[in-house]
Design a protein around this motif. Structure first.
Motif, PDB file in Angstrom:
ATOM      1  N   THR A 160       0.738  -1.197   0.095  1.00  0.00           N
ATOM      2  CA  THR A 160      -0.177  -0.013   0.002  1.00  0.00           C
ATOM      3  C   THR A 160       0.772   1.210   0.046  1.00  0.00           C
ATOM      4  N   THR A 161       2.187   1.152  -0.223  1.00  0.00           N
ATOM      5  CA  THR A 161       2.987   2.162  -0.104  1.00  0.00           C
ATOM      6  C   THR A 161       2.665   3.720  -0.938  1.00  0.00           C
ATOM      7  N   LYS A 164      -2.083   7.950  -3.097  1.00  0.00           N
ATOM      8  CA  LYS A 164      -2.681   8.937  -2.009  1.00  0.00           C
ATOM      9  C   LYS A 164      -3.016   8.025  -0.990  1.00  0.00           C
ATOM     10  N   LEU A 165      -3.476   8.624   0.464  1.00  0.00           N
ATOM     11  CA  LEU A 165      -4.051   7.902   1.454  1.00  0.00           C
ATOM     12  C   LEU A 165      -5.363   7.147   1.198  1.00  0.00           C
ATOM     13  N   PRO A 166      -6.274   7.956   0.605  1.00  0.00           N
ATOM     14  CA  PRO A 166      -7.296   7.274   0.097  1.00  0.00           C
ATOM     15  C   PRO A 166      -7.157   5.880  -0.827  1.00  0.00           C
ATOM     16  N   SER A 168      -4.501   4.065  -0.774  1.00  0.00           N
ATOM     17  CA  SER A 168      -3.856   3.253   0.058  1.00  0.00           C
ATOM     18  C   SER A 168      -4.914   2.577   1.103  1.00  0.00           C
ATOM     19  N   LEU A 169      -5.924   3.324   1.557  1.00  0.00           N
ATOM     20  CA  LEU A 169      -6.692   2.751   2.597  1.00  0.00           C
ATOM     21  C   LEU A 169      -7.911   1.785   1.429  1.00  0.00           C
ATOM     22  N   PHE A 172      -6.167  -1.508   1.141  1.00  0.00           N
ATOM     23  CA  PHE A 172      -6.207  -2.067   2.407  1.00  0.00           C
ATOM     24  C   PHE A 172      -7.390  -3.017   2.699  1.00  0.00           C
ATOM     25  N   TYR A 184       3.660  -2.288   3.874  1.00  0.00           N
ATOM     26  CA  TYR A 184       4.096  -1.043   3.634  1.00  0.00           C
ATOM     27  C   TYR A 184       5.798  -1.074   3.786  1.00  0.00           C
ATOM     28  N   VAL A 204       7.109  -3.377   6.291  1.00  0.00           N
ATOM     29  CA  VAL A 204       6.283  -3.268   7.426  1.00  0.00           C
ATOM     30  C   VAL A 204       5.104  -4.036   7.481  1.00  0.00           C
ATOM     31  N   ARG A 205       4.695  -4.629   8.247  1.00  0.00           N
ATOM     32  CA  ARG A 205       3.456  -5.359   8.034  1.00  0.00           C
ATOM     33  C   ARG A 205       2.317  -4.637   8.689  1.00  0.00           C
ATOM     34  N   LEU A 206       1.436  -4.283   7.947  1.00  0.00           N
ATOM     35  CA  LEU A 206       0.394  -3.731   8.239  1.00  0.00           C
ATOM     36  C   LEU A 206      -0.855  -4.342   9.105  1.00  0.00           C
TER      37      LEU A 206
END
Lengths: 210, 210
Positions: A160-161, A164-166, A168-169, A172, A184, A204-206
């Motif tokens: 998800t790196t 933009k944030l939306p 990535s979410l 996810f 990530y 990194v594991r989310l």
């Protein structure tokens, strides 16, 4: 045997008033359950929401996907460096790419870079609005299904790196719904060169659904 | 009445062979369920994971929280502009702040800015590692609980705009677990001035658990 047991029970247990009280206790509890059921039907959305509330038992920590064992990898594309690093690090068998109109060219470069490593690209989807989590959710969900046709769930992952944030979410949420772990890539950022500092990247594991 | 009905049923229904077939059908189905139960016990983690798989039925679209009705707002802090704009836009009664050591000063400024508007700050938590979703998840979860003591769930919201992606995802997971909707502030970014362009901001709904 049973006769002996019964004869040892106290006498008041056989009085009608005791049984009447027990019966009425049952009536009251039954009525309460009935009321709760009526309230539950009237407010069924809230009851459903409570039962269905999402849980994330495994957040953070070291990436649970064995890097030597990621076969299908979905990437959100915005820069070139992180996906390149991730392909070298995880060496998947196949990738799928989600990009925006602006990052289409970079997605093509990643696909070419992967092809040179022998990594198959099983599809790319363009998300027109990077602020719409629903669009990214739909695109990622569709591509995860395509990866899951080739590889078992345990060998897939969503990075998800990028985006933009939306985006990535949305990615996810699609990963969680499909039961696929999400990753990530964290790296120290070189403010002067405006790119991640080489050698500092780590996965990194989310969240891992299993 | 019942005698009449029975007399109208066809004769073959009373043959022993029919009942034997029905019985054996039941035995087969029962055995299949038994096998499924044994497999379910052996692979119970997978069965649990399947039942518990997270669902996000309401993603994206217009913010479902009525802006005139957000009483408790949790913010991830990194810049000053977006939280200031959001406080003016939603005018909550109380805020809670999650920041990093680098953004502590900005969190203080936001709290002061809110206090001048009559907004109470019910707490702030510092997350040391912005790359650790678990830390942000714990901080946000704790502060949501504090907000929920004052306001009903429908009047709370989590803004995931600030912070690095793992922080936002940790906050999002905590919001989902608490049944609180999550928001994102989208704005056109001025690349030259390196800050959001005023007047272009809008609230995007990420997911509403109810």
């Amino acid at each position: 045997m049973i006769g002996e047991l019964v004869s040892q029970l106290p006498g008041w247990l056989w009085r009608d008033s005791v049984w009447l009280a027990l019966d009425r206790f049952g009536i009251l509890i039954g009525d309460l359950f009935l009321l709760a059921a009526i309230v539950g039907v009237l407010r069924r959305d809230r009851v459903k929401a409570w039962f269905r509330r999402n849980q994330f038992p495994r957040i953070g920590g070291v990436a649970s996907v064995d890097p030597s064992n990621v076969a299908g990898l979905l990437l959100l594309v915005s820069r070139l460096e992180v996906p390149k690093w991730l392909l070298q690090e995880l060496r998947p068998q196949a990738i799928a790419l989600v990009h925006t109109p602006e990052s289409r060219r970079i997605a093509d470069e990643i696909a070419t870079y992967g092809a040179a490593m022998g990594i198959q690209c099983c599809g790319d989807v363009c998300v027109d609005d990077p602020d719409d989590p629903q669009a990214s959710h739909a695109a990622v969900g569709m591509l995860i299904e395509r990866l899951l046709k080739q590889f078992p769930r345990e060998q897939c992952a969503v990075d998800t790196t990028g985006g933009k944030l939306p985006m990535s979410l949305g990615a996810f949420m699609a990963a969680e719904e499909a039961g696929v772990p999400s990753l990530y890539v964290s790296a120290d950022f070189d403010a002067r060169l405006r790119r991640p500092r080489p050698g500092t990247a780590r996965v990194v594991r989310l969240s891992s659904p299993y």
